[in-house]
Design an enzyme around this catalytic site. Sequence first.
Site, PDB file in Angstrom:
ATOM      1  N   LYS A   1       2.437  -3.753   6.513  1.00 31.37           N
ATOM      2  CA  LYS A   1       2.747  -3.816   5.072  1.00 31.37           C
ATOM      3  C   LYS A   1       4.248  -3.604   4.858  1.00 31.37           C
ATOM      4  O   LYS A   1       4.887  -4.293   4.050  1.00 31.37           O
ATOM      5  CB  LYS A   1       1.960  -2.747   4.304  1.00 31.37           C
ATOM      6  CG  LYS A   1       0.465  -2.986   4.254  1.00 31.37           C
ATOM      7  CD  LYS A   1       0.122  -4.164   3.353  1.00 31.37           C
ATOM      8  CE  LYS A   1      -1.375  -4.402   3.251  1.00 31.37           C
ATOM      9  NZ  LYS A   1      -1.710  -5.664   2.571  1.00 31.37           N
TER      10      LYS A   1
ATOM     11  N   TYR B   1      -1.185  -0.742  10.881  1.00 28.33           N
ATOM     12  CA  TYR B   1      -1.546  -1.353   9.595  1.00 28.33           C
ATOM     13  C   TYR B   1      -0.436  -1.115   8.562  1.00 28.33           C
ATOM     14  O   TYR B   1       0.044  -2.047   7.909  1.00 28.33           O
ATOM     15  CB  TYR B   1      -2.879  -0.780   9.091  1.00 28.33           C
ATOM     16  CG  TYR B   1      -3.075  -0.944   7.612  1.00 28.33           C
ATOM     17  CD1 TYR B   1      -3.299  -2.197   7.061  1.00 28.33           C
ATOM     18  CD2 TYR B   1      -3.013   0.155   6.745  1.00 28.33           C
ATOM     19  CE1 TYR B   1      -3.444  -2.356   5.690  1.00 28.33           C
ATOM     20  CE2 TYR B   1      -3.162   0.010   5.381  1.00 28.33           C
ATOM     21  CZ  TYR B   1      -3.372  -1.246   4.861  1.00 28.33           C
ATOM     22  OH  TYR B   1      -3.506  -1.394   3.511  1.00 28.33           O
TER      23      TYR B   1
ATOM     24  N   SER C   1       0.836  -1.200   0.000  1.00 29.42           N
ATOM     25  CA  SER C   1       0.000   0.000   0.000  1.00 29.42           C
ATOM     26  C   SER C   1       0.867   1.244   0.000  1.00 29.42           C
ATOM     27  O   SER C   1       1.972   1.248   0.565  1.00 29.42           O
ATOM     28  CB  SER C   1      -0.861  -0.016   1.260  1.00 29.42           C
ATOM     29  OG  SER C   1      -1.440   1.250   1.493  1.00 29.42           O
TER      30      SER C   1
HETATM   31  C1  UD1 Z   1      -6.905   5.104   3.870  1.00 28.52           C
HETATM   32  C2  UD1 Z   1      -5.875   4.652   4.865  1.00 28.52           C
HETATM   33  C3  UD1 Z   1      -4.740   4.011   4.116  1.00 28.52           C
HETATM   34  C4  UD1 Z   1      -5.262   2.842   3.284  1.00 28.52           C
HETATM   35  C5  UD1 Z   1      -6.335   3.361   2.329  1.00 28.52           C
HETATM   36  C6  UD1 Z   1      -6.968   2.235   1.583  1.00 28.52           C
HETATM   37  C7  UD1 Z   1      -6.104   6.262   6.727  1.00 28.52           C
HETATM   38  C8  UD1 Z   1      -5.460   7.379   7.484  1.00 28.52           C
HETATM   39  N1  UD1 Z   1      -5.434   5.792   5.651  1.00 28.52           N
HETATM   40  O1  UD1 Z   1      -6.312   6.071   3.026  1.00 28.52           O
HETATM   41  O2  UD1 Z   1      -3.777   3.544   5.022  1.00 28.52           O
HETATM   42  O3  UD1 Z   1      -4.221   2.257   2.566  1.00 28.52           O
HETATM   43  O4  UD1 Z   1      -7.349   4.028   3.075  1.00 28.52           O
HETATM   44  O5  UD1 Z   1      -7.882   2.691   0.654  1.00 28.52           O
HETATM   45  O6  UD1 Z   1      -7.164   5.790   7.078  1.00 28.52           O
HETATM   46  N2  UD1 Z   1     -12.646  11.447   3.996  1.00 28.52           N
HETATM   47  C9  UD1 Z   1     -13.645  12.299   4.429  1.00 28.52           C
HETATM   48  N3  UD1 Z   1     -14.760  11.740   5.008  1.00 28.52           N
HETATM   49  C10 UD1 Z   1     -14.939  10.392   5.148  1.00 28.52           C
HETATM   50  C11 UD1 Z   1     -13.893   9.530   4.685  1.00 28.52           C
HETATM   51  C12 UD1 Z   1     -12.767  10.091   4.134  1.00 28.52           C
HETATM   52  O7  UD1 Z   1     -13.535  13.516   4.312  1.00 28.52           O
HETATM   53  O8  UD1 Z   1     -15.967   9.958   5.698  1.00 28.52           O
HETATM   54  C13 UD1 Z   1     -11.445  12.031   3.352  1.00 28.52           C
HETATM   55  C14 UD1 Z   1     -10.158  11.777   4.106  1.00 28.52           C
HETATM   56  O9  UD1 Z   1      -9.945  12.756   5.085  1.00 28.52           O
HETATM   57  C15 UD1 Z   1      -9.140  11.801   2.967  1.00 28.52           C
HETATM   58  C16 UD1 Z   1      -9.919  11.252   1.748  1.00 28.52           C
HETATM   59  O10 UD1 Z   1     -11.292  11.418   2.089  1.00 28.52           O
HETATM   60  O11 UD1 Z   1      -8.753  13.118   2.682  1.00 28.52           O
HETATM   61  C17 UD1 Z   1      -9.660   9.795   1.476  1.00 28.52           C
HETATM   62  O12 UD1 Z   1      -9.862   9.041   2.673  1.00 28.52           O
HETATM   63  P1  UD1 Z   1      -9.873   7.443   2.683  1.00 28.52           P
HETATM   64  O13 UD1 Z   1     -10.813   6.930   1.658  1.00 28.52           O
HETATM   65  O14 UD1 Z   1     -10.107   6.999   4.100  1.00 28.52           O
HETATM   66  O15 UD1 Z   1      -8.417   7.048   2.199  1.00 28.52           O
HETATM   67  P2  UD1 Z   1      -6.979   7.461   2.802  1.00 28.52           P
HETATM   68  O16 UD1 Z   1      -7.106   8.140   4.103  1.00 28.52           O
HETATM   69  O17 UD1 Z   1      -6.217   8.128   1.724  1.00 28.52           O
END
Ligand code: UD1
Length: 335
Positions: free
Chosen positions: A151, A147, A123
């Site tokens: 990896k 996590y 990842s």
């Molecule tokens: C997350 C994991 C990462 C993992 C990946 C798999 C974290 C900190 N990181 O990445 O380790 O490999 O998923 O896909 O959890 N967001 C919102 N509202 C929500 C959900 C997300 O605003 O309800 C925003 C987050 O702040 C971020 C973006 O959407 O800016 C993407 O979030 P997410 O889908 O959780 O992915 P990552 O955080 O990049």
Amino acid sequence: MILLTGGAGYIGSHVAVALIEAGLDVVVLDNLSNSSPASLERVQSICGRPVAFRQADIRDEEAVHDVLKSYDVTAVIHLAGLKAVGESNERPLSYYDNNVLGSMRLLSAMQRAGVKTMVFSSSATVYGAPSYLPLDEAHSLAPTNPYGRTKFFIEEMLRDLYASDGDWRIGVLRYFNPVGAHESGFIGENPLGVPNNLLPFVAQVAVGRREKLTVWGCDYPTPDGTGVRDFVHVCDLAAGHLGVLRHLKAPGLFTVNLGTGEGSSVLQVIRTFEAVSGRTVPYEIGKRRTGDVAVCYADPVLARNVMGWKSTRSLTQMCADHWRWQTMNPAGYGA
Ligand code: UD1
């Protein structure tokens, strides 16, 4: 025969389709702890061919060895593992047990069985906070949660293994943010409980299963203030596994990013999802989520140079396919 660990899961089911459609034989090993056997029935209906399945845990070395021998496996694509960042902070030992110990047992079984071709699902989380962008494979590795560290440790284990025995053929794939679903709408992401990731949450809001989305932070140094990520279509990602298998015809170890090279913000994702679904996605702005970075996207050039892979599907298509899956299966595989 290719062994797919975690093959009943979100990414695994899409990889299974890609391999079977390319004419390869696949056996899936999955403990079903976070996946449904229904996904494999769906894979069969997409491909028109049965998929061999063994319910077992990668930590059960004898079971893995038995599958390797009885199915005459020549290569393993290893996707099995726990993957929720928040949960890994609360239950780190489960993560080390399932992911690190599980991979160790799997590799031991492979070594005993003389199967030395391994594709590992890593990842982009192994990079930690980017010190420059786009993230290339030479970027330093400093994961910020258990996590991500599992990896990282598995990657290290693979590098040590290859250093000890140059007959191994190892491909390490660093996924960015996989989203979307197969265009049939038959298979897709099926999160249990409240989704952690953006796309499944947005989709559940759009379909009316949840009231609204919380956008975690709008004060990042990005064009619209919200986080920017490299979303990559799960079918493009699946095609990358085929590419790597084709590339591993000779011994070696290589590591590549699987991302599009383009960043999209949270608000851009919401707008695109609204456009393809014709629904509004109500949201509120919340505080930043601990551990989140402002911007993260891949340098995808190495994957193109090494194995001729590049992503082909747009954010619009990712959202459209995710939406099709969501509307055809409002309760996931539980329906
Ligand atoms: C997350 C994991 C990462 C993992 C990946 C798999 C974290 C900190 N990181 O990445 O380790 O490999 O998923 O896909 O959890 N967001 C919102 N509202 C929500 C959900 C997300 O605003 O309800 C925003 C987050 O702040 C971020 C973006 O959407 O800016 C993407 O979030 P997410 O889908 O959780 O992915 P990552 O955080 O990049």
